[in-house]
Design a protein around this motif. Structure first.
Motif, PDB file in Angstrom:
ATOM      1  N   GLY A 191     -40.625  22.756 -65.442  1.00 49.04           N
ATOM      2  CA  GLY A 191     -40.765  24.107 -65.967  1.00 49.04           C
ATOM      3  C   GLY A 191     -42.160  24.679 -65.963  1.00 49.04           C
ATOM      4  O   GLY A 191     -42.340  25.847 -66.301  1.00 49.04           O
ATOM      5  N   SER A 243     -43.922  34.360 -70.144  1.00 50.04           N
ATOM      6  CA  SER A 243     -43.194  33.263 -70.785  1.00 50.04           C
ATOM      7  C   SER A 243     -42.871  32.166 -69.781  1.00 50.04           C
ATOM      8  O   SER A 243     -42.727  32.421 -68.585  1.00 50.04           O
ATOM      9  CB  SER A 243     -41.884  33.780 -71.388  1.00 50.04           C
ATOM     10  N   ARG A 296     -40.542  28.182 -69.922  1.00 50.55           N
ATOM     11  CA  ARG A 296     -39.845  27.183 -70.709  1.00 50.55           C
ATOM     12  C   ARG A 296     -40.010  25.826 -70.046  1.00 50.55           C
ATOM     13  O   ARG A 296     -39.638  25.646 -68.882  1.00 50.55           O
ATOM     14  CB  ARG A 296     -38.355  27.502 -70.854  1.00 50.55           C
ATOM     15  N   SER A 349     -39.079  21.729 -70.068  1.00 56.83           N
ATOM     16  CA  SER A 349     -38.046  20.808 -70.536  1.00 56.83           C
ATOM     17  C   SER A 349     -38.470  19.385 -70.212  1.00 56.83           C
ATOM     18  O   SER A 349     -39.257  19.143 -69.299  1.00 56.83           O
ATOM     19  CB  SER A 349     -36.695  21.128 -69.901  1.00 56.83           C
ATOM     20  N   TYR A 405     -37.072  20.971 -75.398  1.00 58.31           N
ATOM     21  CA  TYR A 405     -37.497  22.183 -74.725  1.00 58.31           C
ATOM     22  C   TYR A 405     -38.687  22.782 -75.471  1.00 58.31           C
ATOM     23  O   TYR A 405     -38.760  22.721 -76.702  1.00 58.31           O
ATOM     24  CB  TYR A 405     -36.358  23.210 -74.697  1.00 58.31           C
ATOM     25  N   GLN A 432     -40.205  26.476 -75.481  1.00 61.34           N
ATOM     26  CA  GLN A 432     -40.178  27.863 -75.050  1.00 61.34           C
ATOM     27  C   GLN A 432     -41.513  28.491 -75.405  1.00 61.34           C
ATOM     28  O   GLN A 432     -41.879  28.536 -76.586  1.00 61.34           O
ATOM     29  CB  GLN A 432     -39.041  28.615 -75.730  1.00 61.34           C
ATOM     30  N   SER A 443     -43.960  31.823 -75.211  1.00 60.73           N
ATOM     31  CA  SER A 443     -44.005  33.261 -75.008  1.00 60.73           C
ATOM     32  C   SER A 443     -45.401  33.764 -75.353  1.00 60.73           C
ATOM     33  O   SER A 443     -46.192  33.054 -75.968  1.00 60.73           O
ATOM     34  CB  SER A 443     -42.968  33.952 -75.892  1.00 60.73           C
TER      35      SER A 443
END
Length: 124
Positions: A8, A17, A19, A21, A79, A81, A83
């Protein structure tokens, strides 16, 4: 054998952004906590976030409000995430695993297994 496979990472503009993993396999113990650390050139490895077996999580102050850490239903995937990315987020991000014990989740020396790292580059 133990494997932590990350994916990712990439190049993104500031404000964007991504993400990340990470999937763990072959672990010789359980339950376990999964964490993310990052290391920028010339800097020490620093804690980003961690999530324990029950799902409670912790994030570094520098990423709170911008990053979220979650765990997959099978509990062997984590994960991150990300942003509102900033150029100062540029680093190699590493996934890591430690046993579910009393040792601090924020200290990288307490983690037993590490992924190979994935590069995140944020351009201004």
């Amino acid at each position: 054998q133990v494997q932590l496979v990350e994916s990712g990472g990439g190049l993104v503009q500031a404000g964007g952004s991504l993400r990340l993993s990470c999937t763990a396999s072959g672990l010789p113990f359980g339950p376990f906590t999964m964490g993310w650390f990052r290391q920028a050139p010339g800097k020490e490895r620093e804690f980003v976030g961690a999530i324990n077996w029950s799902g409670s999580s912790d994030l570094a102050d520098s990423v709170k409000g911008r990053f979220t850490i979650t765990r997959g239903n099978g509990k062997n995937t984590v994960y991150l995430q990300m942003s509102s990315l900033k150029p100062e987020d540029t680093a190699i991000f590493y996934c890591a695993v430690k046993g579910a014990d009393h040792r601090a989740n924020t200290d990288y020396v307490n983690y037993s297994y590490w992924g190979q790292g994935t590069q995140v580059t944020v351009s201004s």
